[in-house]
Design a protein around this motif. Structure first.
Motif, PDB file in Angstrom:
ATOM      1  N   VAL A 126      29.497  -4.348  56.304  1.00 42.92           N
ATOM      2  CA  VAL A 126      30.427  -3.675  55.389  1.00 42.92           C
ATOM      3  C   VAL A 126      31.162  -2.548  56.115  1.00 42.92           C
ATOM      4  O   VAL A 126      32.372  -2.360  55.934  1.00 42.92           O
ATOM      5  N   GLY A 127      30.431  -1.801  56.957  1.00 46.85           N
ATOM      6  CA  GLY A 127      31.062  -0.701  57.713  1.00 46.85           C
ATOM      7  C   GLY A 127      32.204  -1.224  58.574  1.00 46.85           C
ATOM      8  O   GLY A 127      33.312  -0.676  58.574  1.00 46.85           O
ATOM      9  N   ARG A 128      31.906  -2.315  59.284  1.00 41.93           N
ATOM     10  CA  ARG A 128      32.924  -2.924  60.164  1.00 41.93           C
ATOM     11  C   ARG A 128      34.122  -3.400  59.342  1.00 41.93           C
ATOM     12  O   ARG A 128      35.269  -3.169  59.691  1.00 41.93           O
ATOM     13  N   LEU A 129      33.792  -4.026  58.211  1.00 39.43           N
ATOM     14  CA  LEU A 129      34.835  -4.591  57.339  1.00 39.43           C
ATOM     15  C   LEU A 129      35.761  -3.493  56.809  1.00 39.43           C
ATOM     16  O   LEU A 129      36.992  -3.615  56.849  1.00 39.43           O
ATOM     17  N   LEU A 130      35.165  -2.399  56.331  1.00 42.70           N
ATOM     18  CA  LEU A 130      35.982  -1.311  55.778  1.00 42.70           C
ATOM     19  C   LEU A 130      36.867  -0.698  56.865  1.00 42.70           C
ATOM     20  O   LEU A 130      38.039  -0.391  56.629  1.00 42.70           O
ATOM     21  N   ALA A 131      36.284  -0.529  58.065  1.00 45.21           N
ATOM     22  CA  ALA A 131      37.070   0.043  59.173  1.00 45.21           C
ATOM     23  C   ALA A 131      38.223  -0.895  59.537  1.00 45.21           C
ATOM     24  O   ALA A 131      39.367  -0.453  59.756  1.00 45.21           O
ATOM     25  N   ASP A 132      37.920  -2.194  59.592  1.00 44.15           N
ATOM     26  CA  ASP A 132      38.962  -3.194  59.902  1.00 44.15           C
ATOM     27  C   ASP A 132      40.067  -3.183  58.858  1.00 44.15           C
ATOM     28  O   ASP A 132      41.257  -3.221  59.179  1.00 44.15           O
ATOM     29  N   LEU A 133      39.634  -3.167  57.571  1.00 48.50           N
ATOM     30  CA  LEU A 133      40.620  -3.209  56.487  1.00 48.50           C
ATOM     31  C   LEU A 133      41.512  -1.976  56.508  1.00 48.50           C
ATOM     32  O   LEU A 133      42.725  -2.060  56.285  1.00 48.50           O
ATOM     33  N   ALA A 134      40.898  -0.818  56.763  1.00 47.65           N
ATOM     34  CA  ALA A 134      41.682   0.421  56.827  1.00 47.65           C
ATOM     35  C   ALA A 134      42.776   0.274  57.880  1.00 47.65           C
ATOM     36  O   ALA A 134      43.947   0.618  57.632  1.00 47.65           O
ATOM     37  N   GLN A 135      42.358  -0.261  59.037  1.00 49.41           N
ATOM     38  CA  GLN A 135      43.304  -0.371  60.153  1.00 49.41           C
ATOM     39  C   GLN A 135      44.310  -1.505  59.938  1.00 49.41           C
ATOM     40  O   GLN A 135      45.518  -1.297  60.022  1.00 49.41           O
ATOM     41  N   SER A 136      43.777  -2.693  59.625  1.00 51.79           N
ATOM     42  CA  SER A 136      44.668  -3.859  59.553  1.00 51.79           C
ATOM     43  C   SER A 136      45.601  -3.793  58.351  1.00 51.79           C
ATOM     44  O   SER A 136      46.723  -4.288  58.387  1.00 51.79           O
ATOM     45  N   GLN A 137      45.166  -3.172  57.264  1.00 46.20           N
ATOM     46  CA  GLN A 137      46.025  -3.141  56.066  1.00 46.20           C
ATOM     47  C   GLN A 137      46.599  -1.756  55.800  1.00 46.20           C
ATOM     48  O   GLN A 137      47.214  -1.515  54.742  1.00 46.20           O
ATOM     49  N   ASN A 138      46.374  -0.853  56.738  1.00 43.91           N
ATOM     50  CA  ASN A 138      46.925   0.505  56.657  1.00 43.91           C
ATOM     51  C   ASN A 138      46.545   1.205  55.353  1.00 43.91           C
ATOM     52  O   ASN A 138      47.386   1.793  54.675  1.00 43.91           O
ATOM     53  N   LYS A 139      45.280   1.097  54.988  1.00 46.40           N
ATOM     54  CA  LYS A 139      44.788   1.755  53.773  1.00 46.40           C
ATOM     55  C   LYS A 139      44.064   3.051  54.139  1.00 46.40           C
ATOM     56  O   LYS A 139      43.462   3.141  55.224  1.00 46.40           O
ATOM     57  N   ALA A 140      44.114   4.003  53.206  1.00 45.48           N
ATOM     58  CA  ALA A 140      43.258   5.183  53.350  1.00 45.48           C
ATOM     59  C   ALA A 140      41.978   4.870  52.580  1.00 45.48           C
ATOM     60  O   ALA A 140      42.014   4.751  51.359  1.00 45.48           O
ATOM     61  N   ILE A 141      40.888   4.684  53.319  1.00 50.69           N
ATOM     62  CA  ILE A 141      39.628   4.335  52.646  1.00 50.69           C
ATOM     63  C   ILE A 141      38.688   5.549  52.719  1.00 50.69           C
ATOM     64  O   ILE A 141      38.425   6.067  53.810  1.00 50.69           O
ATOM     65  N   VAL A 142      38.271   5.992  51.541  1.00 47.81           N
ATOM     66  CA  VAL A 142      37.364   7.145  51.466  1.00 47.81           C
ATOM     67  C   VAL A 142      36.041   6.649  50.905  1.00 47.81           C
ATOM     68  O   VAL A 142      36.008   6.081  49.816  1.00 47.81           O
ATOM     69  N   VAL A 143      34.977   6.862  51.675  1.00 44.90           N
ATOM     70  CA  VAL A 143      33.651   6.396  51.247  1.00 44.90           C
ATOM     71  C   VAL A 143      32.747   7.613  51.048  1.00 44.90           C
ATOM     72  O   VAL A 143      32.615   8.427  51.961  1.00 44.90           O
ATOM     73  N   VAL A 144      32.212   7.765  49.837  1.00 45.59           N
ATOM     74  CA  VAL A 144      31.186   8.805  49.672  1.00 45.59           C
ATOM     75  C   VAL A 144      29.835   8.103  49.741  1.00 45.59           C
ATOM     76  O   VAL A 144      29.636   7.060  49.126  1.00 45.59           O
ATOM     77  N   THR A 145      28.945   8.657  50.540  1.00 42.76           N
ATOM     78  CA  THR A 145      27.664   7.981  50.785  1.00 42.76           C
ATOM     79  C   THR A 145      26.613   8.956  51.311  1.00 42.76           C
ATOM     80  O   THR A 145      26.953  10.052  51.790  1.00 42.76           O
ATOM     81  N   HIS A 146      25.372   8.558  51.196  1.00 40.14           N
ATOM     82  CA  HIS A 146      24.341   9.312  51.906  1.00 40.14           C
ATOM     83  C   HIS A 146      23.798   8.456  53.061  1.00 40.14           C
ATOM     84  O   HIS A 146      22.833   8.804  53.719  1.00 40.14           O
TER      85      HIS A 146
END
Lengths: 353, 224
Positions: free
Chosen positions: B181-201
């Motif tokens: 999921v981490g890889r996917l979110l990073a890829d999506l942010a970059q490939s689709q030019n999204k600002a992805i904000v993840v709140v997590t512990h």
């Protein structure tokens, strides 16, 4: 509608049970309505067939045809036109060998007046003498035929059936039409007594005698023995069933909505407007009620096809359609109760925790 | 230009003596094309941070700007519309509609947002990228936790929002899935030019973030 239909399709058992409840309620309402209508018609079918607007009775008769007697003296000075007719009514018991005794209403008519003239026969001819009668087709259903003879009360002479007419019911008893002379005989009265009532197709017709009183047809019908009480009972039963169906729909939808609040909160968080979710709930109620109504209607149609003719049920499509519309409105009102929950759902509740 | 910017946000809960200061002068910005991580323990205020960033909860003071538009100057209806058009949510419990198939989850969005959603071809690509093409006709109850999470990500992306806000997206996943999921979110942010904000512990996501904020007792600080 999209959400409503998808959910019904996915949760088949749950929604089938709700639809089954609506089927039972709608079927019960349809049958009760038809029974109420049937009984009401059996009280008034003969009156309806006369197509009268006014009735004149003895003022001391308490608006009751069987308690009313009009004398020559009371009718002196009252001129009957083409739209007026005398009626002589007496309750009788009809008996004939090979047949069970039947309670009936004997109505004596004058052959030259409009009620007798307008009498529609399904077979035979109108009475030409005091021993001839035309009877309701209920007697035909009981095995009587043209030419058969029957005794009325304890009259010494028998009466011959010369014709059949349909929809001749008064106070839930079949009507026997005869002459006014026969009526006097059955009442054991002399020629001083002219009739039980004058009926008129003229809504302005008034009786000049102070001992007579005129009533509208509706006033007269409302005072038929047991008529109003019977109708009120059915009306209350139908109204209570409507209220029960409203509660059933409201409670079911409320519980289902409570179970879906988490999903609704997510959808609200995603920006799905509350009106979309409200629309889904209301359209779901409409789909459920209409589905239940369709099956209920089908069951009612089957009932109508197989019910014996002796059961007094009238399946009046416009009235049943109005009842169905009432149930749909009830369903929509029931669906409005959980709407408050949807409008108050907090999208924040699905974040964190 | 920041896709989302929070400036001097303060949030209190309760009244008088029971009043709790949940967020203290929060300043935060996320850029398009970046995966931003807001890390903090339970009770640190990160969920409140996310609800304020997503227009779900009004701050007591401060401002939130989405594409330079002040979020809390808008009425509820306008904020609903903005969320529908510009923000995608990925939630901890996935929260897919249980009676809709994977494909129908997107159909619901089509009914309320008529324009600007992914085209069928773009959706196919996204499903392929998320490896859920074969799951299109399944209901959520038929999916594993990881599959549900990927469907939730696809649903969040389907309306083509500028910003994705994710709440503990890896809470129920094992280490292998967390990496995925981490890889996917990073890829999506970059490939689709999204600002992805993840709140997590979940500290295991640190390796994939472009910037990391730490939130503790309602105070935020940028660590990377």
């Amino acid at each position: 509608m999209f959400l409503a239909l998808k959910e019904i399709k996915h949760e088949k058992l749950r929604y089938s049970l709700i639809i089954a409840m609506i089927v039972l309620i709608s079927y019960l309402i349809f049958v009760l309505t038809s029974l109420a209508l049937g009984l009401a018609r059996q009280n008034t079918a003969a009156i309806d067939s006369w197509q009268i607007d006014r009735i004149v009775l003895n003022q001391d008769a308490n608006v009751n045809l069987s308690q009313s007697l009009l004398t020559k003296q009371q009718l002196a000075g009252i001129k009957l036109g083409a739209k007026e007719a005398y009626l002589g009514q007496v309750a009788v018991v009809a008996k004939a060998s090979g047949h069970a005794k039947d309670s009936a209403q004997f109505i004596g008519l004058a052959a030259d007046q409009f009620v007798a003239k307008n009498l529609e026969l399904t077979s035979g001819h109108k009475p030409t003498n005091k021993q001839e009668i035309v009877v309701d087709t209920a007697f035909k259903d009981d095995g009587y035929q043209l030419g058969d003879r029957m005794q009325l009360n304890s009259a010494s002479k028998s009466y011959q059936i010369v014709g059949f007419t349909k929809n001749a019911k008064l106070s839930v008893a079949p009507v026997i039409y005869g002459t006014l002379t026969a009526w006097r005989q059955l009442k054991n009265m002399g020629p001083t007594f002219m009739a039980s009532a004058i009926v008129s197709q003229d809504r302005t017709f008034t009786a000049t005698s102070s001992q007579l009183k005129h009533y509208s047809t509706q006033q007269f019908i409302d005072k038929l023995p047991g008529y109003s009480a019977q109708n009120s009972t059915f009306t209350f039963m139908i109204a209570f069933l409507m209220i029960i169906s409203l509660i059933v729909i409201a409670v079911f939808l409320y519980i289902l909505t409570v179970q879906k609040l988490q999903n609704y909160a997510v959808l609200r968080a995603q920006g799905i407007p509350a009106k979309t979710l409200v629309g889904a709930t209301i359209s779901q109620a409409v789909v459920l009620v209409i589905s239940g109504l369709l099956i209920g209607t089908l069951l009612t149609a089957v009932t109508a096809a197989v019910i014996p003719a002796s059961v007094p049920m009238t399946f009046d499509i416009p009235i049943l359609a109005a009842v169905a519309l009432g149930l749909i409105l009830t369903g929509i009102i029931g669906a409005l109760f959980p709407v408050r929950l949807i409008l108050r759902v907090d999208p924040v509740s699905v974040i964190g925790g | 230009m920041s896709a989302i910017q929070l400036t001097n946000i303060n949030k209190f809960f309760g009244e008088k003596s029971s009043r709790v200061h949940v967020l203290h002068d929060i300043n935060f910005a996320a850029e398009a094309g970046q995966l931003s991580l807001v890390i903090g323990p339970s009770g640190s205020g990160k969920s409140t941070f996310l609800t304020i960033a997503g227009g779900l909860q009004t701050p007591n003071s401060g401002s939130v700007q989405l594409d330079q538009q002040p979020l809390y100057d808008l009425n509820t209806k306008q904020r609903d519309s903005l969320r529908l058009n510009k923000i995608g949510f990925i939630l901890q419990a996935y929260n897919l509609v249980p009676y809709l198939t994977v494909r129908e989850q997107f159909g619901l969005a089509d009914r309320v947002k008529k324009h600007g959603n992914l085209t069928p071809a773009e959706l196919e690509n996204l499903l392929k990228q998320l490896d859920i093409t074969e799951l299109q006709h399944k209901y959520p109850a038929e999916l594993s936790g990881g599959q549900k999470q990927r469907v939730a990500i696809a649903r969040a992306l389907y309306t083509d929002p500028a910003i994705i806000l994710a709440d503990e997206p890896t809470a129920a996943l094992d280490s292998a899935r967390v990496k995925e999921v981490g890889r996917l979110l990073a890829d999506l942010a970059q490939s689709q030019n999204k600002a992805i904000v993840v709140v997590t512990h979940d500290l295991r996501l640190r390796d994939y973030a472009d910037q990391i904020y730490e939130i503790l007792d309602g105070q935020i600080s940028k660590t990377v």
